[in-house]
Each structure stands twice: as C-alpha cells, then as structure tokens.
Design a protein around this motif. Sequence first.
Motif, PDB file in Angstrom:
ATOM      1  N   ASP A   1      34.432   7.187  35.201  1.00 17.69           N
ATOM      2  CA  ASP A   1      33.492   6.993  36.617  1.00 17.69           C
ATOM      3  C   ASP A   1      34.366   6.657  37.809  1.00 17.69           C
ATOM      4  O   ASP A   1      34.391   7.276  38.905  1.00 17.69           O
ATOM      5  N   PHE A   2      35.386   5.750  37.433  1.00 19.98           N
ATOM      6  CA  PHE A   2      36.213   5.400  38.649  1.00 19.98           C
ATOM      7  C   PHE A   2      37.167   6.685  38.976  1.00 19.98           C
ATOM      8  O   PHE A   2      37.221   6.969  40.301  1.00 19.98           O
ATOM      9  N   LEU A   3      37.545   7.346  38.100  1.00 21.18           N
ATOM     10  CA  LEU A   3      38.244   8.367  38.422  1.00 21.18           C
ATOM     11  C   LEU A   3      37.688   9.714  39.089  1.00 21.18           C
ATOM     12  O   LEU A   3      38.199  10.247  40.195  1.00 21.18           O
ATOM     13  N   ARG A   4      36.370   9.960  38.658  1.00 19.21           N
ATOM     14  CA  ARG A   4      35.558  10.926  39.413  1.00 19.21           C
ATOM     15  C   ARG A   4      35.451  10.508  40.783  1.00 19.21           C
ATOM     16  O   ARG A   4      35.277  11.269  41.661  1.00 19.21           O
ATOM     17  N   GLY A   5      34.991   9.211  40.928  1.00 21.81           N
ATOM     18  CA  GLY A   5      34.743   8.446  42.048  1.00 21.81           C
ATOM     19  C   GLY A   5      35.841   8.685  43.124  1.00 21.81           C
ATOM     20  O   GLY A   5      35.753   9.011  44.455  1.00 21.81           O
ATOM     21  N   VAL A   6      37.249   8.547  42.631  1.00 24.84           N
ATOM     22  CA  VAL A   6      38.265   8.569  43.525  1.00 24.84           C
ATOM     23  C   VAL A   6      38.317   9.918  44.275  1.00 24.84           C
ATOM     24  O   VAL A   6      38.802  10.222  45.117  1.00 24.84           O
ATOM     25  N   LEU A   7      38.185  10.950  43.082  1.00 31.40           N
ATOM     26  CA  LEU A   7      38.116  12.432  43.561  1.00 31.40           C
ATOM     27  C   LEU A   7      37.132  12.755  44.634  1.00 31.40           C
ATOM     28  O   LEU A   7      37.049  13.425  45.455  1.00 31.40           O
ATOM     29  N   LYS A   8      35.806  12.010  44.325  1.00 26.51           N
ATOM     30  CA  LYS A   8      34.883  12.501  45.415  1.00 26.51           C
ATOM     31  C   LYS A   8      35.267  11.838  46.576  1.00 26.51           C
ATOM     32  O   LYS A   8      34.774  12.520  47.774  1.00 26.51           O
ATOM     33  N   ASN A   9      35.567  10.708  46.585  1.00 27.05           N
ATOM     34  CA  ASN A   9      35.940  10.101  47.889  1.00 27.05           C
ATOM     35  C   ASN A   9      37.199  10.850  48.679  1.00 27.05           C
ATOM     36  O   ASN A   9      36.936  10.906  49.794  1.00 27.05           O
TER      37      ASN A   9
END
Length: 263
Positions: A77-85
């Motif tokens: 979830d953190f990695l996907r959040g970084v990509l979305k950001n």
Amino acid sequence: MFDRNLKPFLVHQSEIRICVNYLKANRTVKKSVYNVIDRQAHHKYDLDIVEEYFKTALPERVLLNSLFLSVAASYEDFLRGVLKNTILIIDRNTNQFDDLEEKLRNRHMKSTGSMIASHASSPSYLNVNYKKISENIAKCFPGSSNFSLNLEIVEFVKGILNLQNFFDFLLLCGFSISYDDLAKTEKVKAHFKKTNTRERANEIKVTHVKILALRNRVAHTGQSTSDLTIQVLEDYLSQIEAVSIGICEFLYSKIKSKYNLKP
C-alpha cells in the motif's frame, strides 16, 4: 512531499514491532511469573485461571505469519501510495498534456480503458469513481491544458513488491531509480549488511524476492511456514523501513530537481 505515505506506514511498522516484542517477552515472562506465584495466598478459582493461562501455548508461527502478511500488505500500500503521489505531483506541475512523458500518456490511456472495461467485475477492495475517471480521460488529448490524470492506474502495477516493477512505473513517469540508487542512501547503508554498493543493491533485490515469495506462499496456502522466525521478521521490518525511507528521500530529490520545487 511523501510524508502522507511514509508516516502511516512507519506507524504501522512500529505497531508490528510491539507485537513482536510481546511474543519475545511472552517466552520468558511466563516462566518467571509462574515460578513466583504464591499458591497459598490465592483462591483456587484465581489459581485455576492462572494455571490455564500458563498452560496455553501461543501458536507462534501462526501469529508470525499473520504479522508478516500485515507488513507485506502495508508495504504494498505504501509503494502504491508513493506512485499515486508521484502522478499527482506530475499532474499539478505539468501545464500541457503533450508535455507528459509519452509512455505515461500511453499507460494512462491503456490502464484507464482497462478499468472502465472491467467495471462490472472490479475487485471489491478498489473504490473507483467510474464517472470521475471517465471525465478525466475525456480531457486527456493532444493540446489539452485542462486535464487530470487518474491515480487509479497505479492499481494495474502487478507484483509491486518486486521493486523492479515499481522502478519501471516511475521510469514511465520520467524518474529513474534503481537498486544501486537505494543502496547509496544512508538508511539502507545502516540496515543492510553488505558494504559494497553493488553487493548491497543485490541484497535489497534478493530480500524483496524473498518477501514476495513468502507473501505469496502464506497468502495462497495459509500454511505456517517454518522459514519465518521472530529474527527473520525483525530483519524484514528493519530492511523494509530503510528502503521505504530511501525511496522517499531519493525520489523527492529527483522531483524537486525536475520541477524546481521549494522544500
């Protein structure tokens, strides 16, 4: 810039550490307390409860696997959040649709189309506003200066715990990051054993291969694998935390340089 992604993840990591510390303490504390109970000074009912508690052995492997799956899920979830950001930052700092990286434009169109096509069978964990993503994709055309990218395209990055897939998506966005880059960050240097940058980079890669394999094995079989011990889980916690901080620091420097952003 990436605090919104990093802080909740690190809080979750600290909560997992509390659970691990409890398991470690439980091994020795139960023995110590059991030996000093004054059985003459307590009612039999109370002693029965205490005896039952001390006879109950925690299924440590089951608990460790559960904790590990929670770690893996929060890391993903953190990695996907970084990509979305990252996409959000690109969106806010790009005036013309034509100025976006061509590969990002193509991926955005393809993944948005896939989301719309799978509307009737979308995964239950995804909360997609199909009206909104349809409106957004309608504004993404050559010459457009009033466009919004769909952050949900990140959900189509498969196997994100394999960091190469994470790196590949960032490359579509115009940001190059590699295992070697992470190996040079201070946090990673402190939590990985190898002293040579290239060897440390390979250690990061191998660690993530193991994490992904273990995650898949536990998640899809439900078995309590003997590979996972308290020490192994603690090592993974430290290594994942170091890599997550390294990712945020390195990517921030790249984005700051490209868009001339103020701290």
